[in-house]
Scaffold this motif. Structure first.
Motif, PDB file in Angstrom:
ATOM      1  N   SER A 109      15.671 -31.608  -4.381  1.00 48.86           N
ATOM      2  CA  SER A 109      15.052 -31.928  -5.661  1.00 48.86           C
ATOM      3  C   SER A 109      13.572 -31.542  -5.667  1.00 48.86           C
ATOM      4  O   SER A 109      13.030 -31.118  -6.690  1.00 48.86           O
ATOM      5  N   GLY A 110      12.892 -31.673  -4.515  1.00 48.94           N
ATOM      6  CA  GLY A 110      11.491 -31.290  -4.420  1.00 48.94           C
ATOM      7  C   GLY A 110      11.281 -29.810  -4.693  1.00 48.94           C
ATOM      8  O   GLY A 110      10.299 -29.414  -5.325  1.00 48.94           O
ATOM      9  N   ALA A 111      12.233 -28.964  -4.196  1.00 57.07           N
ATOM     10  CA  ALA A 111      12.142 -27.527  -4.470  1.00 57.07           C
ATOM     11  C   ALA A 111      12.270 -27.247  -5.961  1.00 57.07           C
ATOM     12  O   ALA A 111      11.558 -26.396  -6.509  1.00 57.07           O
ATOM     13  N   LEU A 112      13.167 -27.968  -6.634  1.00 59.22           N
ATOM     14  CA  LEU A 112      13.300 -27.796  -8.086  1.00 59.22           C
ATOM     15  C   LEU A 112      12.035 -28.260  -8.813  1.00 59.22           C
ATOM     16  O   LEU A 112      11.608 -27.648  -9.797  1.00 59.22           O
ATOM     17  N   TYR A 113      11.443 -29.344  -8.319  1.00 61.66           N
ATOM     18  CA  TYR A 113      10.214 -29.844  -8.934  1.00 61.66           C
ATOM     19  C   TYR A 113       9.123 -28.771  -8.933  1.00 61.66           C
ATOM     20  O   TYR A 113       8.481 -28.518  -9.954  1.00 61.66           O
ATOM     21  N   ILE A 114       8.891 -28.131  -7.763  1.00 61.13           N
ATOM     22  CA  ILE A 114       7.789 -27.176  -7.690  1.00 61.13           C
ATOM     23  C   ILE A 114       8.091 -25.924  -8.494  1.00 61.13           C
ATOM     24  O   ILE A 114       7.201 -25.325  -9.118  1.00 61.13           O
ATOM     25  N   VAL A 115       9.357 -25.509  -8.524  1.00 61.92           N
ATOM     26  CA  VAL A 115       9.720 -24.321  -9.316  1.00 61.92           C
ATOM     27  C   VAL A 115       9.476 -24.575 -10.799  1.00 61.92           C
ATOM     28  O   VAL A 115       8.812 -23.781 -11.497  1.00 61.92           O
ATOM     29  N   PHE A 116      10.013 -25.686 -11.294  1.00 62.28           N
ATOM     30  CA  PHE A 116       9.830 -25.997 -12.719  1.00 62.28           C
ATOM     31  C   PHE A 116       8.363 -26.283 -13.053  1.00 62.28           C
ATOM     32  O   PHE A 116       7.898 -25.958 -14.155  1.00 62.28           O
ATOM     33  N   ALA A 117       7.638 -26.901 -12.110  1.00 60.49           N
ATOM     34  CA  ALA A 117       6.222 -27.190 -12.356  1.00 60.49           C
ATOM     35  C   ALA A 117       5.413 -25.904 -12.475  1.00 60.49           C
ATOM     36  O   ALA A 117       4.556 -25.771 -13.366  1.00 60.49           O
ATOM     37  N   ILE A 118       5.689 -24.930 -11.601  1.00 60.43           N
ATOM     38  CA  ILE A 118       4.962 -23.667 -11.664  1.00 60.43           C
ATOM     39  C   ILE A 118       5.296 -22.913 -12.945  1.00 60.43           C
ATOM     40  O   ILE A 118       4.405 -22.408 -13.649  1.00 60.43           O
ATOM     41  N   ILE A 119       6.593 -22.849 -13.275  1.00 61.20           N
ATOM     42  CA  ILE A 119       6.995 -22.148 -14.504  1.00 61.20           C
ATOM     43  C   ILE A 119       6.394 -22.835 -15.731  1.00 61.20           C
ATOM     44  O   ILE A 119       5.817 -22.188 -16.618  1.00 61.20           O
ATOM     45  N   GLY A 120       6.520 -24.162 -15.776  1.00 59.87           N
ATOM     46  CA  GLY A 120       5.961 -24.890 -16.906  1.00 59.87           C
ATOM     47  C   GLY A 120       4.449 -24.761 -16.997  1.00 59.87           C
ATOM     48  O   GLY A 120       3.893 -24.609 -18.088  1.00 59.87           O
TER      49      GLY A 120
END
Length: 374
Positions: free
Chosen positions: A333-344
């Motif tokens: 879930s942490g990997a998804l957090y950073i991916v979506f945070a960077i894209i957003g």
């Protein structure tokens, strides 16, 4: 062709004239400068600015005897706030140049501190000479002690020197009384280190600018006063929650993990504080100077982008760290957090830049119409 006029200018950056002699600057003209020097000499005969002003008058008289067009003036800064003082120097110099029509300048100072304003003066008028006045005296132990005592009596110097030393000694004494001498040493070193860091980086000037902005907003009845107060309160909450998060996910194996634990708990509140302050600024500019709104409209989007990316990075690092126990987010879930945070965050920053560019073009298209209407 107009004859050139030289301005003989004495710089009193720390405003001893206003602080000691109660004379407001700028002072223009020989008689006014002579009166200011005499008043300062009566208030404090040992002040080196007295000699600098007399040297300014002497130089003015010498140039007059040569048949040159000369004006003489003294400009003052601020005794307690050098940032505001330098701004005052700039505005005073503009007024003097406009009143005297001077085309060049000779600067007279009593030390290196006054020469810090040299770039400000050079940006407005050519500087043909700089003269530093040094008072000849016989140094001895008694004189050195007296000079140090006079310096410590100065509120500006005492605030810089005595306050941190006194606070450190007080904390050390409290630590000993409570039975924690080792902790007292750590606290004292931490206080002194924090103070030196604040002074070295210039954070104290940032706080001074913030206080000045709050006063200006309050006196001007601006919305930013409320938004800045709200931002400060949100930042305080962020610091508290960040420290709680640091204690909850504390790791003795690296300062990076400790910093990220603090960011994890505080970044949302810091971001909210930045958004509140920037939105208040936008509202004030919209109500008072609409043509400049495109310069600040992207600010909340940048703040939101930085906050989102910082939050995503802290979540990811803490989730994959083996030293952290009890973290509620898994590494997947942490990997998804950073991916979506960077894209957003990137999308948010892009939208801010696009909105700024769109408003800039819109204002530029409307400006000719407004000009034609006049």
């Amino acid at each position: 062709m107009a004859k050139e006029r030289t301005l003989v200018l004495c710089v009193d950056r720390d405003d001893d004239l206003g602080f000691k002699a109660k004379i407001d600057g700028p002072i223009v003209g020989r008689e006014a400068c002579l009166h200011a020097a005499t008043s300062l000499a009566l208030a404090d005969p040992e002040d080196s600015d007295v000699n600098a002003i007399f040297e300014t008058i002497k130089l003015h008289d010498e140039l007059i005897e040569r048949g040159e067009e000369v004006a003489v003036a003294v400009i003052c800064g601020n005794h307690m706030n050098l940032l505001e003082g330098d701004r005052r120097v700039a505005s005073s110099l503009d007024a003097i140049l406009s009143a005297t029509g001077s085309t060049s300048c000779i600067i007279v100072t009593d030390g290196a501190e006054d020469e810090y304003v040299l770039p400000i003066i050079q940006s407005r008028v050519p500087v043909s000479s700089v003269r530093r006045v040094v008072v000849n005296q016989m140094p001895n132990l008694e004189g050195t002690y007296y000079i140090l005592r006079r310096l410590l009596d100065d509120p500006k110097v005492s605030k810089i020197v005595l306050v941190p030393v006194g606070l450190a000694m007080l904390l050390y004494a409290v630590g000993y009384l409570l039975g924690y001498p080792e902790g007292a040493t750590i606290v004292v070193v931490g206080v002194i280190g924090t103070y030196l860091l604040f002074k070295g980086i210039g954070i104290d000037e940032i706080f001074g600018y913030l206080i000045t902005s709050l006063k200006a907003s309050l006196h001007g009845g601006r919305f930013t006063f409320v938004s800045y107060i709200a931002a400060i309160l949100l930042s305080i909450v962020g610091v508290i929650l960040g420290l709680i998060s640091l204690l909850e996910y504390y790791s003795p194996f690296g300062i990076v993990i400790q910093m990220l634990a603090f960011i994890y708990g505080a970044v949302a509140w810091f971001t909210a504080a930045g958004l509140v302050a920037s939105v208040g600024k936008i509202i004030d500019i919209y109500l008072n100077e609409r043509g400049a709104i495109q310069r600040v409209v992207a600010l909340p989007f940048f703040i939101l982008a930085i906050g989102a990316i910082a939050y995503g990075a802290s979540v990811y690092i803490l989730s994959i760290s083996s030293e952290i126990s009890g973290f509620p987010i898994t590494s997947t879930s942490g990997a998804l957090y950073i991916v979506f945070a960077i894209i957003g965050g990137l999308l948010c920053a892009f939208f801010g830049v696009y909105l700024q560019s769109f408003l800039g073009r819109w204002v530029g298209e409307r400006e000719p119409i407004a000009n034609r209407s006049h």
